[in-house]
Design a protein around this motif. Structure first.
Motif, short mmCIF file in Angstrom:
data_model
loop_
_atom_site.label_atom_id
_atom_site.label_comp_id
_atom_site.label_asym_id
_atom_site.label_seq_id
_atom_site.Cartn_x
_atom_site.Cartn_y
_atom_site.Cartn_z
N VAL A 1 43.57 66.24 35.08
CA VAL A 1 44.77 66.58 35.86
C VAL A 1 45.84 67.12 34.93
N GLY A 2 46.78 67.87 35.48
CA GLY A 2 47.89 68.38 34.69
C GLY A 2 48.99 67.35 34.53
N VAL B 1 54.13 79.60 28.42
CA VAL B 1 54.13 78.20 28.85
C VAL B 1 53.23 77.34 27.96
N GLY B 2 51.98 77.76 27.78
CA GLY B 2 51.05 76.94 27.01
C GLY B 2 51.53 76.68 25.60
N ASN B 3 52.03 77.71 24.92
CA ASN B 3 52.47 77.52 23.54
C ASN B 3 53.76 76.72 23.45
N ARG B 4 54.61 76.79 24.47
CA ARG B 4 55.81 75.96 24.45
C ARG B 4 55.43 74.48 24.57
N LEU B 5 54.46 74.18 25.43
CA LEU B 5 53.99 72.80 25.54
C LEU B 5 53.32 72.36 24.24
N GLN B 6 52.48 73.24 23.69
CA GLN B 6 51.81 72.94 22.43
C GLN B 6 52.81 72.75 21.29
N ASN B 7 53.87 73.55 21.29
CA ASN B 7 54.90 73.47 20.27
C ASN B 7 55.62 72.12 20.31
N ALA B 8 55.96 71.67 21.53
CA ALA B 8 56.66 70.39 21.67
C ALA B 8 55.77 69.24 21.19
N LEU B 9 54.49 69.27 21.55
CA LEU B 9 53.58 68.21 21.14
C LEU B 9 53.30 68.27 19.64
N PRO C 1 38.76 82.79 24.30
CA PRO C 1 38.90 83.27 25.68
C PRO C 1 37.61 83.25 26.49
N HIS C 2 36.44 83.37 25.83
CA HIS C 2 35.19 83.36 26.60
C HIS C 2 34.87 81.97 27.13
N LEU C 3 35.59 80.96 26.64
CA LEU C 3 35.33 79.58 27.07
C LEU C 3 36.51 78.99 27.83
N MET C 4 37.74 79.22 27.36
CA MET C 4 38.91 78.60 27.97
C MET C 4 39.33 79.37 29.23
N PRO C 5 39.49 78.71 30.36
CA PRO C 5 39.73 79.44 31.62
C PRO C 5 41.11 80.09 31.72
N LEU C 6 42.11 79.54 31.05
CA LEU C 6 43.48 80.02 31.28
C LEU C 6 43.73 81.40 30.69
N VAL C 7 44.39 82.25 31.47
CA VAL C 7 45.04 83.45 30.95
C VAL C 7 46.45 83.47 31.53
N GLU C 8 47.46 83.46 30.65
CA GLU C 8 48.84 83.57 31.10
C GLU C 8 49.16 85.05 31.30
#
Length: 304
Positions: free
Chosen positions: A225-226, A184-192, A140-147
């Protein structure tokens, strides 16, 4: 906005959040039942000092260990809980937090699987209104996203306060419009992840080769880009409509590969990953990952 932050749980995520909050100027109190808490907090202080060495004129918040959970949250305006993913114990923990923390304190959980509605199910409305998910990506101290994931009982004031607090720490919060398992992030990660495992299990590519594909194509693109912005750019003058008209039918025709996530089937995946990267992940590999991620953030103007 400077607010005293309480960090409950000093595992990997809790330590990283404490580092972030203190480096952002917030006083921090950390509690964890572990016996070596004083040593852990001393280590966080060293990390914060290293972070601030590259930020002339910026002062960090004082960081202290607390003897009890109640002491940690007694004067907190923001509480970040990062304890075990236990759906039975976490609601009990939040009942204690609500009892001990100031009445206006935001009560956030780092949980990646347990929604705020489950945590607050048996708690009064006034408490449920203050409970919210603040799910980071590691570290968290590095990655910008917080859901930021409210339950239907979470107040708008709590959502706004959580967003403001995370932004004060240089994070980029995204508020989900409704609860969904995995967010959201983990659902995308799960699919990949499932597609990656299927490709290796079916002999299409090795684990190391799949990582090379990711690093040198999608990973590089997604750092800039996303998903949808990439599709829009890829569609030429017609944007995303052109992308889907030209490529959508071909993508729709891609059949799923057989997939087995059981240990027996995964053994070949385990072996390939360990052969490529070692049985135990190395500190050097983690440091190199963080160095590259910092460079990407600097290129995007999101890091000092």
């Amino acid at each position: 906005m400077t607010s005293t932050a309480a960090v409950i749980g000093a595992g990997t995520i809790g330590r990283s959040f404490a580092r972030l909050f203190a480096a952002s100027g917030h006083p921090v109190r950390v509690w964890d039942p572990r016996d070596d808490l004083a040593e852990v907090v001393a280590g966080i202080r060293e990390d914060v000092a290293a972070d601030l060495a590259d930020r002339p004129g910026q002062t960090g918040g004082e960081i202290e260990s607390a003897a009890t959970l109640e002491e940690a949250v007694a004067s907190a305006g923001f509480v970040q809980e990062s304890g075990p993913e236990d759906p039975v114990e976490k609601p009990r923990l939040f009942a204690r937090l609500a009892e001990a923390a100031p009445a206006q304190a935001v009560l956030a959980t780092s949980s990646s699987t347990i929604p705020a509605s489950l945590i607050a199910a048996d708690l009064p409305d006034a408490v449920a209104a203050r409970i919210i998910v603040g799910h980071p990506f590691n570290p968290p101290h590095l990655m910008p996203l917080v859901e930021v994931v409210p339950s239907p009982r979470t107040s708008e004031d709590t959502v706004a306060a959580a967003v403001a607090f995370y932004r004060s720490c240089g994070r980029e919060p995204v508020v989900l419009r409704r609860e969904v398992r995995g967010f959201v992030g983990n659902r995308l990660q799960n699919a990949l992840m499932k597609e990656a495992v299927a490709l290796v299990e079916n002999g299409v590519v090795t684990a190391a080769e799949l990582d090379a594909v990711m690093r040198n194509s999608l990973g590089l693109r997604w750092a800039a880009v996303g998903q949808f912005a990439g599709m829009h750019l890829g569609g030429g003058e017609e944007g995303i409509r052109g992308f889907m008209h030209h490529i959508g039918p071909s993508f729709a025709a891609i059949d799923p590969l057989p997939l087995d996530l059981g240990d027996a089937a995964m053994e070949q995946v385990y072996a390939q990953v360990e052969d490529a990267y070692g049985t135990t992940p190395s500190a050097a590999a983690a440091a190199e990952r963080d160095r590259i991620q910092r460079a990407v953030l600097q290129a995007r103007g999101q890091a000092d």
